[in-house]
Write an enzyme that holds these catalytic residues in place. Structure first.
Site, PDB file in Angstrom:
ATOM      1  N   GLU A 325       0.812  -1.216   0.000  1.00  0.00           N
ATOM      2  CA  GLU A 325       0.000   0.000   0.000  1.00  0.00           C
ATOM      3  C   GLU A 325       0.849   1.271   0.000  1.00  0.00           C
ATOM      4  O   GLU A 325       0.750   2.111   0.896  1.00  0.00           O
ATOM      5  CB  GLU A 325      -0.975  -0.005   1.171  1.00  0.00           C
ATOM      6  CG  GLU A 325      -1.949  -1.156   1.097  1.00  0.00           C
ATOM      7  CD  GLU A 325      -2.921  -1.214   2.262  1.00  0.00           C
ATOM      8  OE1 GLU A 325      -2.844  -0.348   3.148  1.00  0.00           O
ATOM      9  OE2 GLU A 325      -3.746  -2.136   2.291  1.00  0.00           O
ATOM     10  N   ASN A 368       2.206  -4.790  -3.367  1.00  0.00           N
ATOM     11  CA  ASN A 368       0.805  -5.141  -3.131  1.00  0.00           C
ATOM     12  C   ASN A 368       0.005  -3.876  -2.810  1.00  0.00           C
ATOM     13  O   ASN A 368       0.472  -3.015  -2.068  1.00  0.00           O
ATOM     14  CB  ASN A 368       0.733  -6.123  -1.952  1.00  0.00           C
ATOM     15  CG  ASN A 368      -0.646  -6.708  -1.750  1.00  0.00           C
ATOM     16  OD1 ASN A 368      -1.255  -7.228  -2.684  1.00  0.00           O
ATOM     17  ND2 ASN A 368      -1.147  -6.655  -0.520  1.00  0.00           N
ATOM     18  N   HIS A 403     -10.523  -6.259  -2.369  1.00  0.00           N
ATOM     19  CA  HIS A 403     -11.588  -6.140  -1.372  1.00  0.00           C
ATOM     20  C   HIS A 403     -12.752  -5.445  -2.063  1.00  0.00           C
ATOM     21  O   HIS A 403     -12.740  -4.228  -2.250  1.00  0.00           O
ATOM     22  CB  HIS A 403     -11.108  -5.335  -0.169  1.00  0.00           C
ATOM     23  CG  HIS A 403     -10.023  -6.005   0.605  1.00  0.00           C
ATOM     24  ND1 HIS A 403     -10.235  -7.148   1.344  1.00  0.00           N
ATOM     25  CD2 HIS A 403      -8.716  -5.700   0.762  1.00  0.00           C
ATOM     26  CE1 HIS A 403      -9.102  -7.508   1.928  1.00  0.00           C
ATOM     27  NE2 HIS A 403      -8.162  -6.650   1.582  1.00  0.00           N
ATOM     28  N   GLU A 432      -5.911 -10.643  -1.610  1.00  0.00           N
ATOM     29  CA  GLU A 432      -6.717 -10.480  -0.393  1.00  0.00           C
ATOM     30  C   GLU A 432      -8.204 -10.410  -0.723  1.00  0.00           C
ATOM     31  O   GLU A 432      -8.944  -9.586  -0.183  1.00  0.00           O
ATOM     32  CB  GLU A 432      -6.298  -9.202   0.356  1.00  0.00           C
ATOM     33  CG  GLU A 432      -4.826  -9.141   0.707  1.00  0.00           C
ATOM     34  CD  GLU A 432      -4.442  -7.861   1.432  1.00  0.00           C
ATOM     35  OE1 GLU A 432      -5.338  -7.163   1.953  1.00  0.00           O
ATOM     36  OE2 GLU A 432      -3.240  -7.550   1.486  1.00  0.00           O
ATOM     37  N   ASP A 434     -12.112 -10.611  -0.949  1.00  0.00           N
ATOM     38  CA  ASP A 434     -13.373 -10.935  -0.302  1.00  0.00           C
ATOM     39  C   ASP A 434     -14.456 -10.100  -0.966  1.00  0.00           C
ATOM     40  O   ASP A 434     -14.177  -9.099  -1.616  1.00  0.00           O
ATOM     41  CB  ASP A 434     -13.338 -10.716   1.224  1.00  0.00           C
ATOM     42  CG  ASP A 434     -12.674  -9.416   1.640  1.00  0.00           C
ATOM     43  OD1 ASP A 434     -12.718  -8.433   0.872  1.00  0.00           O
ATOM     44  OD2 ASP A 434     -12.098  -9.373   2.735  1.00  0.00           O
TER      45      ASP A 434
END
Length: 665
Positions: A325, A368, A403, A432, A434
């Site tokens: 990030e 990432n 996300h 990651e 979801d």
């Protein structure tokens, strides 16, 4: 952080802390769950503190000043620190591997604060602290309930439940504290393993200690081929004080992975969050600034950290998220103004990759980030990687966190994201993923509604179908969690029960699982029961009734300019669930659409998603939602609904778009 309301659920801190050996979530509940078994109940009606004690010098005593139920409660006074509060020994009450739902009612004596429900555990004399329920606003005006789930996932010698506050040391009360569990279900062994069906790339899950015990461990080993320690490898977990390295959280996870032949993604060596304050404190004891001395010290600490952590695991970890990030698309240069950057510029990124390559030459090294499907962010990240690679910085791949939620982003947006990075000739991984059931911060459901779970299944179907088209380009897809009983989305961006993963809170396969494994079975595991949003949730708006007047760009669709597939995905006495897919088969793009049909047996729609509906004497008109109205030639839009029927439930025999018929697919 957020480009629009739909980005509200996409995290700036995409890997917020999840307790390393616990499951900490808001209780979902389920209509078909058996009655819970209560193992702890404290109502303070007997005039005593019922075993509760203070954590320090604060006073804990029975009180009749206020009560949530009955006439008694527990008063906590004389606090001198926010972490001080009532504490209860649960070492002989909680069993390892069992997920307990813990509930406590809290009320301030005066003023307001945020209250938390936490657990202190000790192993080998070393204390750790797990958050069961995060900051929850509490005042002196009424009682507030804190409810969360907790699983002891390791052997401990000390285990105490406690209540604390975030900001003040004011007195407060607690009452009606309970802990219960629902007997575990065995995992489903007669369904396909995700790892066997999706063979284009490894599919992984982010884990804590709770995912390697009992049924969770069995589920993990059956379905996944890689794991990511969610928090156990971050700086605060591995080097909490300078030069003192500990791997107590991560070692059991890596050991489980090796035993079960699971690959490991290391997450993460450098991040602006979950980094202890000492890292950014200069030799003079002051916060670091952009001086030569502070820069040299910070880069020295960074190098020392990576050399120790990466070397400790050697070849056991084949992929590292080296930096996490670092992009802020709102900055002209696209770089996040973290302390890392303000003190060292880009040199912290260069140093991190250089040292990681030296220590772990076998490993793939990734950068990432989240929201990489947003063009502004995507482009800034691309530019940074291109620059660093031109300098010889050893970046092997880019990680897309993903996300997302049931309405955002589109598959086409995600495809554009993947295509953007192809010219860099680096690997891409989904790191990651979801899929939240919520589309705004104002929504909250007591249980996941059937329509949202169905939407979610189609999102997983569409995204995995896209990912599988990039075999060789995408080298891993990781879900941020194993099952819905342990998801960071239960407390971010607000506290509410989310259900973003493939398996539910009892480790049973959801429609989302079938969206990945066998989309023809979507809906077969979804309960017909549905839950309406709470009053503050947005409700669909209804358009003016119209069956034959959609707008288009550049002309009117003809009889072969559209096709419709209609599929009943579930049925029960008096009700059914259906999925409709509308495809633009013409040569002209649409900006909006309204699809019409007539039910032949008196069926009615009770709830619809991915569009708006009007009904008049059996005539149905479904108009696109804001995000799926634009359809290029060959593109499709899907919507679904819950309906009622009586006697028979035939499919519609014709469909109309702008007054002309659509082919039935």
């Amino acid at each position: 952080m957020r480009a629009s309301l739909r980005l509200a659920l996409v995290s700036l801190v995409a890997a917020l802390p999840v307790a390393a050996v616990v499951v900490a979530t808001t209780d979902a509940g389920a209509a078909d769950e058996p009655a819970p078994i209560t193992v702890l109940s404290k109502d303070f009606e007997d005039g005593t503190s019922q075993g509760w004690a203070g954590r320090a010098s604060e006073a804990v005593a029975h009180s009749t000043a206020v009560a949530h139920g009955g006439s008694g409660s527990l008063a906590v006074t004389g606090r001198t620190a926010t972490w001080q509060g009532p504490s209860l020994d649960v070492l002989d009450t909680f069993e390892k591997g069992t997920a307990y739902t813990i509930s406590a009612w809290v009320r301030m004596a005066e003023g307001s604060d945020n209250a938390r429900l936490s657990v202190e555990r000790r192993t080998g004399g070393v204390a750790s602290y797990d958050q069961v329920v995060g900051n929850t606003a509490v005042t002196n005006g009424g009682w507030v309930n804190l409810t969360g789930r907790y699983t002891v996932a390791a052997d401990v010698e000390f285990l105490r439940l406690y209540v604390e506050t975030a900001s003040t040391t004011g007195a407060f009360y607690i009452d009606d504290v309970t802990a219960s569990y629902v007997p575990a279900l065995p995992i489903q062994t007669d369904i396909p393993s995700v790892r066997d069906v999706v063979d284009e790339f490894p599919v992984g899950a982010a884990i804590t200690g709770a995912e390697i015990v009992t049924g969770h461990g069995q589920l993990l080993a059956k379905h996944f081929s890689s794991v990511t320690p969610g928090n156990a490898l971050k700086w605060d977990a591995t080097e909490p004080s300078e030069g003192n390295f500990t791997y107590a959280q991560a070692d059991p996870l890596i050991s489980f992975a090796k035993t079960h032949d699971l690959a490991v993604r290391g997450h993460t060596l450098v991040w602006h969050n979950q980094t202890p304050a000492w890292v950014f404190t200069g030799a003079d004891g002051q916060p670091m600034t952009a001086t030569a001395e502070d820069k040299a010290l910070l880069l020295e600490r960074l190098e020392n950290h990576i050399r120790n952590v990466a070397a400790h695991y050697g070849t056991d970890i084949g992929v590292w998220d080296v930096v996490n990030e670092v992009i802020d698309e709102n900055q002209t240069d696209g770089l996040r103004r973290s302390t890392w950057f303000t003190v060292t510029g880009l040199d912290y990124i260069r140093t991190a990759f250089r040292v990681a390559r030296e220590v772990a030459p076998h490993a793939k090294l990734f950068i990432n980030d989240y929201n990489t499907n947003v063009p502004a962010k995507r482009d800034k990240l691309y530019a940074l990687i291109a620059q660093l690679k031109s300098e010889g910085v050893p970046i092997d791949g880019v990680g897309h966190q993903m996300h997302i939620n049931v309405q955002w982003p589109s598959v086409s947006d995600t495809k554009a994201m993947l295509d953007k990075f192809l010219p860099l000739n680096i690997e891409q991984q989904v790191t990651e993923m979801d899929v939240s059931i919520y589309t705004s911060n104002g929504e909250s459901f007591p249980t996941p509604p059937a329509d949202r779970l169905l939407q979610q299944a189609y999102v997983y179907r569409g995204m995995f179908a896209l990912f599988r088209q990039y075999e060789g380009e995408i080298t891993s897809v990781t879900l941020w969690g194993l099952a819905d009983d342990n998801t960071w989305l239960d407390t971010f961006p607000v506290t509410r029960k989310d259900a973003p993963l493939l398996f539910d809170t009892r480790l049973q396969a959801k429609s989302a699982y079938w969206g990945v494994v066998d989309p023809t079975k979507i809906g077969t595991t979804t309960s017909p029961a549905t839950t309406s949003p709470t009053p503050n949730s947005p409700s669909p708006t209804s358009p003016s009734p119209s069956v034959s007047s959609p707008s288009s760009t550049g002309g009117t669709p003809g009889t072969t300019a559209c096709s419709v597939s209609y599929r009943v995905t579930g049925t029960w006495p008096g009700g059914f669930q259906a999925d409709v897919r509308l495809t633009n088969t013409g040569t002209t793009a649409w900006t909006t659409w309204t699809l019409g049909w007539q039910f032949g047996a008196g069926q009615k729609i009770s709830q619809l998603w991915n569009g708006s509906v009007t009904e008049s004497n059996g005539l149905i008109a479904v108009t696109n939602a804001a995000w799926n109205g634009s359809l290029a030639p060959g593109a499709s839009a899907s919507f679904g609904f819950l309906g009622s029927w009586n006697g028979t439930n035939p499919a519609p025999t014709s469909y109309s778009l702008k007054g002309t018929g659509c082919a039935i697919a």
